[in-house]
Motif scaffolding. Structure first.
Motif, PDB file in Angstrom:
ATOM      1  N   SER A 182       6.987  43.301 -79.739  1.00 35.13           N
ATOM      2  CA  SER A 182       7.002  42.227 -79.129  1.00 35.13           C
ATOM      3  C   SER A 182       7.819  41.198 -79.337  1.00 35.13           C
ATOM      4  CB  SER A 182       5.457  41.208 -79.510  1.00 35.13           C
ATOM      5  OG  SER A 182       5.392  40.661 -78.829  1.00 35.13           O
TER       6      SER A 182
ATOM      7  N   HIS B  40       7.794  42.853 -70.421  1.00 34.38           N
ATOM      8  CA  HIS B  40       5.757  43.384 -70.955  1.00 34.38           C
ATOM      9  C   HIS B  40       5.520  43.380 -72.732  1.00 34.38           C
ATOM     10  CE1 HIS B  40       1.738  45.752 -71.615  1.00 34.38           C
ATOM     11  NE2 HIS B  40       1.711  45.602 -70.629  1.00 34.38           N
TER      12      HIS B  40
ATOM     13  N   VAL C 197      -0.014  38.984 -78.109  1.00 35.63           N
ATOM     14  CA  VAL C 197       0.462  38.092 -77.016  1.00 35.63           C
ATOM     15  C   VAL C 197      -0.146  37.312 -78.596  1.00 35.63           C
ATOM     16  CG1 VAL C 197       0.539  36.304 -75.275  1.00 35.63           C
ATOM     17  CG2 VAL C 197       0.676  39.098 -74.739  1.00 35.63           C
TER      18      VAL C 197
ATOM     19  N   CYS D  40       1.818  40.284 -69.583  1.00 40.78           N
ATOM     20  CA  CYS D  40       0.546  40.578 -70.811  1.00 40.78           C
ATOM     21  C   CYS D  40      -0.164  41.248 -70.492  1.00 40.78           C
ATOM     22  CB  CYS D  40       0.680  39.599 -70.989  1.00 40.78           C
ATOM     23  SG  CYS D  40       1.679  38.089 -71.819  1.00 40.78           S
TER      24      CYS D  40
ATOM     25  N   ALA E  92      -0.204  30.732 -73.269  1.00 40.57           N
ATOM     26  CA  ALA E  92       0.940  31.837 -73.182  1.00 40.57           C
ATOM     27  C   ALA E  92       1.356  30.772 -71.776  1.00 40.57           C
ATOM     28  CB  ALA E  92       0.599  32.843 -72.817  1.00 40.57           C
TER      29      ALA E  92
ATOM     30  N   TRP F 239      -1.937  39.835 -65.492  1.00 42.72           N
ATOM     31  CA  TRP F 239      -2.296  39.588 -67.321  1.00 42.72           C
ATOM     32  C   TRP F 239      -3.704  40.041 -66.611  1.00 42.72           C
ATOM     33  CZ3 TRP F 239      -1.020  36.038 -70.899  1.00 42.72           C
ATOM     34  CH2 TRP F 239      -2.065  35.600 -72.444  1.00 42.72           C
TER      35      TRP F 239
END
Length: 376
Positions: free
Chosen positions: A179, A197, A201, A321, A336, A346
């Protein structure tokens, strides 16, 4: 510049592993009835008994070698990667990046669904060309001999790799360190990167904002629990990785416990890591770290980048995400949106944890298909 790669562990290395397991000196039992002090003695003994008497590394090795594996020197370091092209020439190239204590093994079960979608409930329009590199110091990639291999340099290396493979347009995906690397790629905006992607997160609330709603309260509670109980490993790896490396290089049980604890803590399970992952898959991962002697070299990424890896640099590229329910961070979308100005997907999933592709390959594939349809 790109060389075929094949791995075959020397039989002497496997024999040495068995001898070390046979000579194990065990600690006393924990003083609690759960995992709050670490891996329970009975659980560790059961895993090691399986490892010693029933596990077959050669089966894992055969699965790896059945795929197209390569190495290429980038910025002075040999980088290992799997590269599987779809039969559909217009497939979307994607680079998938693992984290710690992960590896390329996390993605083995998603390669065919991504490259051959019609066989797995998708359509030809969902096809991907798949690139899966091993992080520097992990798996079959080279081990940096000097400082400087943090997420910024890795992100740049991945852009060079995709360019070297001839991909003028591609997307990137990652969880954990993957990430961080993927976000850094988006911040650097190399030519050809269209979208990213993330399945971990990390974003933060603003000081003084109203976070009294249930979703924000849950996110804050989960983050605080991880800070209180889950950061011991990262403090060690980000401050004194070399001291840790001696134990991980010398003791297979020490290496196994260091990884096994995180597989239990970070997967979506009913109390045991084996609820989320087969014992063979757990031992594949542990044995890969042992045979490549990468306990110390993988830990150094924390020393290089842990304090700066997950900043709040604005990302303007399209971002998708997927929030899995057993992930260590589960922020609300509004946090975010302050960092990612173009969220194209999302979704909060109903099952799965930190190792999304490893634990829930079908859900992971579905998320990538749905996310990147918007930019094809």
């Amino acid at each position: 510049m790109i060389e075929p790669f094949r791995f075959e562990a020397p039989q002497a290395a496997l024999d040495d592993l068995h001898e070390r397991l046979d000579r194990a000196r065990w600690p006393e039992r924990e003083t609690v009835d759960d995992w709050s002090q670490g891996v329970p003695l009975d659980a560790m003994k059961a895993l090691v008994e399986h490892w010693r008497h029933r596990y077959d590394w050669r089966a894992c090795e055969a699965k790896i070698n059945a795929l197209p594996n390569f190495t290429s020197e980038i910025d002075g370091l040999p980088i290992h990667f799997i590269h599987v092209r779809s039969a559909h020439q217009d497939a979307l190239p994607i680079i998938l990046t693992h984290g710690w204590p992960g590896s390329i093994l996390e993605f083995l079960d998603v390669i065919d669904p991504l490259t051959n979608p019609e066989k797995h409930g998708g359509s030809a329009q969902d096809a991907f060309h798949v690139v899966i590199p091993s992080l520097p110091g992990y798996g079959f990639s080279g081990k940096p001999a000097d400082t400087g291999w943090g997420v910024e340099r890795i992100a740049n290396a991945w852009a060079i790799l995709m360019q070297r493979l001839g991909y003028g347009r591609y997307v990137a995906q990652g969880g954990d360190w993957g990430s961080a690397v993927t976000r850094m790629m988006a911040a650097q905006r190399p030519e050809g990167l269209e979208a990213i992607h993330l399945n971990m997160v990390i974003v933060f609330p603003n000081a003084g904002e109203d976070n009294s709603d249930a979703e924000a309260q849950e996110a804050i509670a989960v983050a605080n629990a991880h800070k209180r109980w889950g950061l011991g490993y990262s403090t060690q790896q980000s401050t004194r990785p070399q001291t840790l490396a001696y134990a991980l290089a010398d003791s297979p049980i020490g290496q196994a416990a260091w990884i096994y604890e995180k597989l239990q803590a970070w997967t979506d399970n009913d109390g045991r890591a084996e609820d989320a992952l087969p014992a063979e898959a757990i031992l594949d991962l542990i044995t890969l770290y042992w045979l490549t002697n990468t306990g110390g070299s993988s830990a150094r990424l924390y020393w290089e980048s842990f304090s700066t890896a997950f900043g709040d640099s604005p990302i303007e590229l399209p971002v998708a995400c997927s929030i899995f329910p057993a992930e260590m961070r589960r922020p609300p979308r509004r946090w975010a949106e302050r960092v990612f100005s173009n969220i194209i997907h999302w979704n909060r999933l109903e099952k799965g944890g930190h190792f999304a592709a490893f634990e829930q390959p079908s859900l992971f594939v579905s998320e990538l298909r749905n996310a990147f349809r918007k930019i094809r």
